[in-house]
Design a protein around this motif. Structure first.
Motif, PDB file in Angstrom:
ATOM      1  N   GLY A   5       3.750   6.417   5.214  1.00  0.00           N
ATOM      2  CA  GLY A   5       2.433   5.809   5.070  1.00  0.00           C
ATOM      3  C   GLY A   5       2.401   4.516   4.269  1.00  0.00           C
TER       4      GLY A   5
ATOM      5  N   THR B 291      -5.364  -2.951   6.922  1.00  0.00           N
ATOM      6  CA  THR B 291      -6.348  -1.863   6.847  1.00  0.00           C
ATOM      7  C   THR B 291      -5.784  -0.594   7.494  1.00  0.00           C
ATOM      8  OG1 THR B 291      -7.365  -2.383   8.978  1.00  0.00           O
ATOM      9  CG2 THR B 291      -8.240  -3.518   7.012  1.00  0.00           C
ATOM     10  N   ASP B 292      -6.373   0.542   7.168  1.00  0.00           N
ATOM     11  CA  ASP B 292      -5.958   1.800   7.798  1.00  0.00           C
ATOM     12  C   ASP B 292      -6.151   1.721   9.309  1.00  0.00           C
ATOM     13  OD1 ASP B 292      -5.243   2.889   5.367  1.00  0.00           O
ATOM     14  OD2 ASP B 292      -7.111   4.016   5.121  1.00  0.00           O
ATOM     15  N   GLU B 293      -7.221   1.064   9.747  1.00  0.00           N
ATOM     16  CA  GLU B 293      -7.472   0.921  11.181  1.00  0.00           C
ATOM     17  C   GLU B 293      -6.339   0.133  11.854  1.00  0.00           C
ATOM     18  OE1 GLU B 293     -10.715  -1.269  14.092  1.00  0.00           O
ATOM     19  OE2 GLU B 293     -11.394  -0.530  12.150  1.00  0.00           O
ATOM     20  N   GLU B 294      -5.921  -0.975  11.253  1.00  0.00           N
ATOM     21  CA  GLU B 294      -4.805  -1.760  11.800  1.00  0.00           C
ATOM     22  C   GLU B 294      -3.527  -0.941  11.796  1.00  0.00           C
ATOM     23  OE1 GLU B 294      -5.671  -6.358  10.569  1.00  0.00           O
ATOM     24  OE2 GLU B 294      -5.296  -4.954   8.921  1.00  0.00           O
ATOM     25  N   TYR B 295      -3.283  -0.248  10.694  1.00  0.00           N
ATOM     26  CA  TYR B 295      -2.061   0.535  10.538  1.00  0.00           C
ATOM     27  C   TYR B 295      -1.963   1.654  11.577  1.00  0.00           C
ATOM     28  CZ  TYR B 295       1.306   3.722   8.386  1.00  0.00           C
ATOM     29  OH  TYR B 295       2.363   4.553   8.166  1.00  0.00           O
ATOM     30  N   LEU B 296      -3.084   2.315  11.842  1.00  0.00           N
ATOM     31  CA  LEU B 296      -3.076   3.482  12.730  1.00  0.00           C
ATOM     32  C   LEU B 296      -3.217   3.136  14.211  1.00  0.00           C
ATOM     33  CD1 LEU B 296      -5.221   5.834  10.487  1.00  0.00           C
ATOM     34  CD2 LEU B 296      -2.734   5.935  10.871  1.00  0.00           C
TER      35      LEU B 296
ATOM     36  N   ARG C 198       3.280   0.593   3.235  1.00  0.00           N
ATOM     37  CA  ARG C 198       3.459  -0.624   4.008  1.00  0.00           C
ATOM     38  C   ARG C 198       3.189  -1.857   3.146  1.00  0.00           C
ATOM     39  NH1 ARG C 198      -1.106   2.329   5.180  1.00  0.00           N
ATOM     40  NH2 ARG C 198      -3.105   1.256   5.155  1.00  0.00           N
TER      41      ARG C 198
ATOM     42  N   ILE D  37       0.881  -1.166   0.000  1.00  0.00           N
ATOM     43  CA  ILE D  37       0.000   0.000   0.000  1.00  0.00           C
ATOM     44  C   ILE D  37       0.922   1.219   0.000  1.00  0.00           C
ATOM     45  CG2 ILE D  37      -1.691   1.306   1.348  1.00  0.00           C
ATOM     46  CD1 ILE D  37      -2.538  -1.457   2.521  1.00  0.00           C
TER      47      ILE D  37
ATOM     48  N   ALA E 130       3.500   6.916   9.656  1.00  0.00           N
ATOM     49  CA  ALA E 130       2.541   7.745   8.930  1.00  0.00           C
ATOM     50  C   ALA E 130       3.150   9.038   8.413  1.00  0.00           C
ATOM     51  CB  ALA E 130       1.346   8.052   9.824  1.00  0.00           C
TER      52      ALA E 130
END
Length: 161
Positions: free
Chosen positions: A78, A155-160, A80, A51, A131
């Motif tokens: 950002g 996912t963005d949720e996992e990443y953040l 990954r 990503i 990020a």
């Protein structure tokens, strides 16, 4: 009148020297940044296993004598990998910037220059840049038990988290 002209010439000359020094400093900083890279940035990775933007410089190709592949990966802020496993494990050497590493079921770790991660065989994980900063790593990947198995997107949720 001559004093005013001399003053004007002095100011003009000082301004030109200052601008010239700034340009020289900018050029020096750009050269220093390039010199700080351990390896070239490499080729942009264009597959669907990442990503964001990432680049790879292959350093060692696995063969019948040495079963490890080695590459330098540069992740833009950002960027990954997807979740994936390495049947023979992987070692990550952080060489620049700030990055993340996470194994399935464990908290995300922050990586900085000099950090080392030993990814166990067959453990789902992902890694990439933070990020707000790029990240550079050297990945040493065993190939003797098969190729990397790519899994789902991080996912963005996992990443953040």
């Amino acid at each position: 009148m001559i004093k005013i002209k001399n003053l004007a010439l002095t100011v003009l000359a000082s301004t030109m020297i200052a601008c010239s020094n700034t340009d020289d400093q900018d050029a020096t900083n750009l050269h220093k940044q390039a010199d700080d890279l351990l390896y070239p940035k490499g080729e942009k990775i264009t597959n669907n296993n990442f990503i964001g933007n990432a680049w790879l410089t292959g350093l060692v190709t696995a063969d019948s004598v040495n079963k490890n592949a080695v590459g330098s990966v540069t992740f833009e802020a950002g960027a990954r990998t997807n979740w994936h496993i390495h049947p023979a494990g992987q070692i990550i050497l952080a060489t620049g910037g700030v990055g993340y590493y996470q194994e399935k079921g464990s908290p995300k770790r922050t990586l900085e220059k000099g950090d080392v991660v030993k990814c166990p065989p067959n453990v789902p994980h992902w890694h990439g840049a933070s990020a707000d900063q790029a990240f550079i790593q050297i990945a040493i990947t065993g190939r003797q038990n098969g190729p990397t198995e790519w899994l789902e997107v991080v996912t963005d949720e996992e990443y953040l988290q």
